[in-house]
Scaffold this motif. Structure first.
Motif, PDB file in Angstrom:
ATOM      1  N   GLY A 111      42.728  23.877  -7.412  1.00 19.28           N
ATOM      2  CA  GLY A 111      41.351  24.112  -7.023  1.00 19.28           C
ATOM      3  C   GLY A 111      40.822  25.455  -7.461  1.00 19.28           C
ATOM      4  O   GLY A 111      41.543  26.288  -8.014  1.00 19.28           O
ATOM      5  N   VAL A 112      39.543  25.657  -7.205  1.00 18.05           N
ATOM      6  CA  VAL A 112      38.833  26.889  -7.536  1.00 18.05           C
ATOM      7  C   VAL A 112      38.634  27.687  -6.256  1.00 18.05           C
ATOM      8  O   VAL A 112      38.269  27.121  -5.215  1.00 18.05           O
ATOM      9  CB  VAL A 112      37.464  26.576  -8.174  1.00 18.05           C
ATOM     10  CG1 VAL A 112      36.723  27.858  -8.539  1.00 18.05           C
ATOM     11  CG2 VAL A 112      37.633  25.688  -9.397  1.00 18.05           C
ATOM     12  N   VAL A 113      38.878  28.983  -6.324  1.00 21.69           N
ATOM     13  CA  VAL A 113      38.678  29.824  -5.144  1.00 21.69           C
ATOM     14  C   VAL A 113      37.227  29.692  -4.679  1.00 21.69           C
ATOM     15  O   VAL A 113      36.287  29.734  -5.479  1.00 21.69           O
ATOM     16  CB  VAL A 113      39.014  31.291  -5.464  1.00 21.69           C
ATOM     17  CG1 VAL A 113      38.689  32.187  -4.266  1.00 21.69           C
ATOM     18  CG2 VAL A 113      40.473  31.428  -5.841  1.00 21.69           C
ATOM     19  N   GLY A 114      37.055  29.532  -3.375  1.00 29.32           N
ATOM     20  CA  GLY A 114      35.737  29.290  -2.814  1.00 29.32           C
ATOM     21  C   GLY A 114      34.698  30.325  -3.178  1.00 29.32           C
ATOM     22  O   GLY A 114      33.524  29.998  -3.374  1.00 29.32           O
ATOM     23  N   VAL A 120      27.542  27.902  -6.671  1.00 25.52           N
ATOM     24  CA  VAL A 120      26.990  26.880  -7.558  1.00 25.52           C
ATOM     25  C   VAL A 120      26.872  25.518  -6.885  1.00 25.52           C
ATOM     26  O   VAL A 120      26.345  24.570  -7.481  1.00 25.52           O
ATOM     27  CB  VAL A 120      27.840  26.745  -8.847  1.00 25.52           C
ATOM     28  CG1 VAL A 120      27.985  28.097  -9.525  1.00 25.52           C
ATOM     29  CG2 VAL A 120      29.220  26.150  -8.562  1.00 25.52           C
ATOM     30  N   LEU A 121      27.356  25.387  -5.650  1.00 19.46           N
ATOM     31  CA  LEU A 121      27.287  24.094  -4.980  1.00 19.46           C
ATOM     32  C   LEU A 121      25.854  23.747  -4.595  1.00 19.46           C
ATOM     33  O   LEU A 121      25.116  24.604  -4.078  1.00 19.46           O
ATOM     34  CB  LEU A 121      28.155  24.086  -3.709  1.00 19.46           C
ATOM     35  CG  LEU A 121      29.589  23.564  -3.833  1.00 19.46           C
ATOM     36  CD1 LEU A 121      30.402  24.465  -4.750  1.00 19.46           C
ATOM     37  CD2 LEU A 121      30.233  23.467  -2.460  1.00 19.46           C
ATOM     38  N   LYS A 126      27.144  21.897   0.088  1.00 20.78           N
ATOM     39  CA  LYS A 126      27.518  23.016   0.949  1.00 20.78           C
ATOM     40  C   LYS A 126      27.620  22.547   2.399  1.00 20.78           C
ATOM     41  O   LYS A 126      28.559  22.911   3.122  1.00 20.78           O
ATOM     42  CB  LYS A 126      26.519  24.162   0.809  1.00 20.78           C
ATOM     43  CG  LYS A 126      26.639  24.919  -0.506  1.00 20.78           C
ATOM     44  CD  LYS A 126      25.677  26.084  -0.583  1.00 20.78           C
ATOM     45  CE  LYS A 126      25.921  26.874  -1.878  1.00 20.78           C
ATOM     46  NZ  LYS A 126      24.998  28.005  -2.041  1.00 20.78           N
ATOM     47  N   GLU A 127      26.677  21.720   2.818  1.00 22.34           N
ATOM     48  CA  GLU A 127      26.733  21.203   4.185  1.00 22.34           C
ATOM     49  C   GLU A 127      27.968  20.324   4.382  1.00 22.34           C
ATOM     50  O   GLU A 127      28.646  20.400   5.412  1.00 22.34           O
ATOM     51  CB  GLU A 127      25.458  20.413   4.489  1.00 22.34           C
ATOM     52  CG  GLU A 127      24.211  21.292   4.568  1.00 22.34           C
ATOM     53  CD  GLU A 127      22.965  20.510   4.923  1.00 22.34           C
ATOM     54  OE1 GLU A 127      23.090  19.297   5.231  1.00 22.34           O
ATOM     55  OE2 GLU A 127      21.857  21.090   4.899  1.00 22.34           O
ATOM     56  N   ARG A 128      28.291  19.517   3.373  1.00 27.28           N
ATOM     57  CA  ARG A 128      29.451  18.636   3.465  1.00 27.28           C
ATOM     58  C   ARG A 128      30.750  19.435   3.547  1.00 27.28           C
ATOM     59  O   ARG A 128      31.643  19.132   4.346  1.00 27.28           O
ATOM     60  CB  ARG A 128      29.483  17.703   2.255  1.00 27.28           C
ATOM     61  CG  ARG A 128      30.514  16.585   2.373  1.00 27.28           C
ATOM     62  CD  ARG A 128      30.538  15.748   1.105  1.00 27.28           C
ATOM     63  NE  ARG A 128      29.195  15.369   0.701  1.00 27.28           N
ATOM     64  CZ  ARG A 128      28.830  15.185  -0.568  1.00 27.28           C
ATOM     65  NH1 ARG A 128      29.700  15.378  -1.540  1.00 27.28           N
ATOM     66  NH2 ARG A 128      27.609  14.812  -0.855  1.00 27.28           N
ATOM     67  N   VAL A 129      30.857  20.478   2.707  1.00 25.66           N
ATOM     68  CA  VAL A 129      32.056  21.314   2.724  1.00 25.66           C
ATOM     69  C   VAL A 129      32.176  22.044   4.056  1.00 25.66           C
ATOM     70  O   VAL A 129      33.271  22.156   4.626  1.00 25.66           O
ATOM     71  CB  VAL A 129      32.052  22.303   1.540  1.00 25.66           C
ATOM     72  CG1 VAL A 129      33.139  23.355   1.705  1.00 25.66           C
ATOM     73  CG2 VAL A 129      32.251  21.550   0.218  1.00 25.66           C
ATOM     74  N   ASP A 217      35.159  16.480  -8.115  1.00 26.24           N
ATOM     75  CA  ASP A 217      35.458  15.164  -8.669  1.00 26.24           C
ATOM     76  C   ASP A 217      34.151  14.433  -8.934  1.00 26.24           C
ATOM     77  O   ASP A 217      33.425  14.093  -7.993  1.00 26.24           O
ATOM     78  CB  ASP A 217      36.323  14.341  -7.693  1.00 26.24           C
ATOM     79  CG  ASP A 217      37.665  14.998  -7.426  1.00 26.24           C
ATOM     80  OD1 ASP A 217      38.281  15.483  -8.385  1.00 26.24           O
ATOM     81  OD2 ASP A 217      38.085  15.033  -6.247  1.00 26.24           O
ATOM     82  N   ASP A 218      33.854  14.215 -10.212  1.00 21.99           N
ATOM     83  CA  ASP A 218      32.623  13.507 -10.599  1.00 21.99           C
ATOM     84  C   ASP A 218      31.386  14.128  -9.963  1.00 21.99           C
ATOM     85  O   ASP A 218      30.498  13.421  -9.460  1.00 21.99           O
ATOM     86  CB  ASP A 218      32.714  12.024 -10.220  1.00 21.99           C
ATOM     87  CG  ASP A 218      33.800  11.293 -10.986  1.00 21.99           C
ATOM     88  OD1 ASP A 218      34.027  11.644 -12.161  1.00 21.99           O
ATOM     89  OD2 ASP A 218      34.424  10.380 -10.418  1.00 21.99           O
ATOM     90  N   GLY A 219      31.355  15.465  -9.952  1.00 24.73           N
ATOM     91  CA  GLY A 219      30.186  16.164  -9.439  1.00 24.73           C
ATOM     92  C   GLY A 219      30.183  16.388  -7.944  1.00 24.73           C
ATOM     93  O   GLY A 219      29.272  17.050  -7.428  1.00 24.73           O
ATOM     94  N   ASP A 220      31.171  15.859  -7.240  1.00 27.29           N
ATOM     95  CA  ASP A 220      31.252  16.040  -5.786  1.00 27.29           C
ATOM     96  C   ASP A 220      32.336  17.056  -5.453  1.00 27.29           C
ATOM     97  O   ASP A 220      33.501  16.884  -5.832  1.00 27.29           O
ATOM     98  CB  ASP A 220      31.571  14.712  -5.089  1.00 27.29           C
ATOM     99  CG  ASP A 220      30.399  13.754  -5.123  1.00 27.29           C
ATOM    100  OD1 ASP A 220      29.250  14.236  -5.088  1.00 27.29           O
ATOM    101  OD2 ASP A 220      30.634  12.535  -5.183  1.00 27.29           O
ATOM    102  N   TRP A 221      31.960  18.106  -4.722  1.00 26.06           N
ATOM    103  CA  TRP A 221      32.902  19.150  -4.351  1.00 26.06           C
ATOM    104  C   TRP A 221      33.555  18.818  -3.015  1.00 26.06           C
ATOM    105  O   TRP A 221      32.917  18.242  -2.123  1.00 26.06           O
ATOM    106  CB  TRP A 221      32.186  20.489  -4.245  1.00 26.06           C
ATOM    107  CG  TRP A 221      31.805  21.053  -5.582  1.00 26.06           C
ATOM    108  CD1 TRP A 221      30.652  20.825  -6.268  1.00 26.06           C
ATOM    109  CD2 TRP A 221      32.592  21.930  -6.396  1.00 26.06           C
ATOM    110  NE1 TRP A 221      30.668  21.514  -7.467  1.00 26.06           N
ATOM    111  CE2 TRP A 221      31.851  22.200  -7.573  1.00 26.06           C
ATOM    112  CE3 TRP A 221      33.848  22.515  -6.251  1.00 26.06           C
ATOM    113  CZ2 TRP A 221      32.322  23.019  -8.586  1.00 26.06           C
ATOM    114  CZ3 TRP A 221      34.326  23.338  -7.248  1.00 26.06           C
ATOM    115  CH2 TRP A 221      33.573  23.586  -8.405  1.00 26.06           C
TER     116      TRP A 221
END
Length: 316
Positions: A111-114, A120-121, A126-129, A217-221
């Motif tokens: 993964g990428v460090v938050g 860029v989210l 951002k709400e989902r994460v 994944d396919d544009g979904d973080w």
């Protein structure tokens, strides 16, 4: 054999860590002594201790003697939480000690460090994460504390120490006078507001972007990893909502609702008492520094006192 230096404070350690020609050979000597692969060694710039990526699978985490408590916290936490969360955490491959410096070799997560990915989210992601972060905090807190219950300081002593030094700390860090003026009233209630109402739970104290890994994944973080358990303690559950509140939710109602809903709090629970408790904990946090940590543009001008600030941070 490369000897590790005798360092007694963070300033001298940081200077040593910043010099790769000095610290990397010692780290790699430890790695070679265990016969571990180290095809692509590099030093991570973030974090408190010396963290060296060895390849795409392993990481060495080396703790100076004066931070042995962080080693114990990390070691016990990774053991206690293993297999009990819905989000990956590192696994301990081996542990050891050289020249009084304890160390861990742990698995490397994908993964990428938050802190790199978060800006860029899209807003809906951002709400989902944040909802997933809230769920993860709740999962961690459902795990029995086990040996972490022996980590010092215990919650009542910690809160007492933080209350005693709170005013001086925030004066030193430059909290504007209009917020300092309300600090005495808040601190008068802080012991009751923050008291345990049940058994203490596991707290990392640092659910901040630097300690998350995100994957796309396919544009979904999505949240793909949780790292850094060196500051784990036990105490009151809401303490761990402060990092994502200050660094990520930014006072935006949708983000705040997502975080707290994921944690398990309904909108009905979001009353003045809860916000007052959160405000007290924010100012008593081990690393509290509102001037530099609250990520709401112009917040010092938008709020006139601590009550207005808590409404700004945690709107209904």
């Amino acid at each position: 054999m490369h000897s590790l230096p005798s360092l007694t404070n963070f300033e001298t350690f940081e200077a040593w860590r910043a010099d790769a020609a000095r610290c990397l050979p010692a780290a790699l000597d430890i790695v070679r002594s265990h016969g571990l692969p180290h095809a692509d060694p590099h030093i991570f710039s973030t974090g408190t201790n010396l963290v060296v990526g060895l390849d795409d699978r392993l990481i060495l985490k080396l703790f100076p003697p004066f931070l042995r408590g962080q080693f114990e916290s990390e070691r016990i936490s990774l053991t206690q939480l293993r297999g009990r969360l819905g989000v990956p955490i590192p696994e301990i491959v081996l542990e050891g000690e050289r020249d009084r410096w304890p160390y861990l070799v742990i698995t490397r997560l994908c993964g990428v460090v938050g802190s790199e990915a978060w800006p860029v989210l899209p807003e809906d992601q951002k709400e989902r994460v944040l909802a997933r972060i809230g769920e993860t905090i709740a999962q961690v807190q459902r795990v029995p504390v086990g040996a972490l219950g022996r980590i010092e300081p215990r919650w009542p002593q910690f809160i007492a120490q933080q209350i005693a030094g709170c005013c001086a700390r925030h004066e030193r860090l430059g909290l504007p006078a209009k917020f300092l003026h309300g600090l005495d009233d808040l601190l008068a209630d802080a012991e009751v507001l923050t008291a345990l109402e049940g058994p203490p739970v596991i707290l990392t104290g640092e659910y901040i972007p630097e300690n998350f890994l995100l994957s796309c994944d396919d544009g979904d973080w999505r949240l793909s990893g949780l790292i850094d358990f060196g500051d784990v303690m036990t105490g009151r559950a809401e303490y761990d909502l402060l990092g994502p509140s200050a660094f990520m939710a930014a006072g935006m109602p949708g983000r705040v609702r997502s975080l707290f809903r994921g944690f398990g709090y309904s909108s009905a629970a979001f009353d003045f008492t809860l916000k007052r408790r959160l405000m007290a904990l924010l100012l008593l946090h081990r690393f509290s520094d509102p001037v530099r940590h609250i990520c709401i543009e112009g917040w010092q001008h938008k709020a006139g006192d601590l009550v207005q600030l808590q409404e700004l941070l945690w709107p209904n």
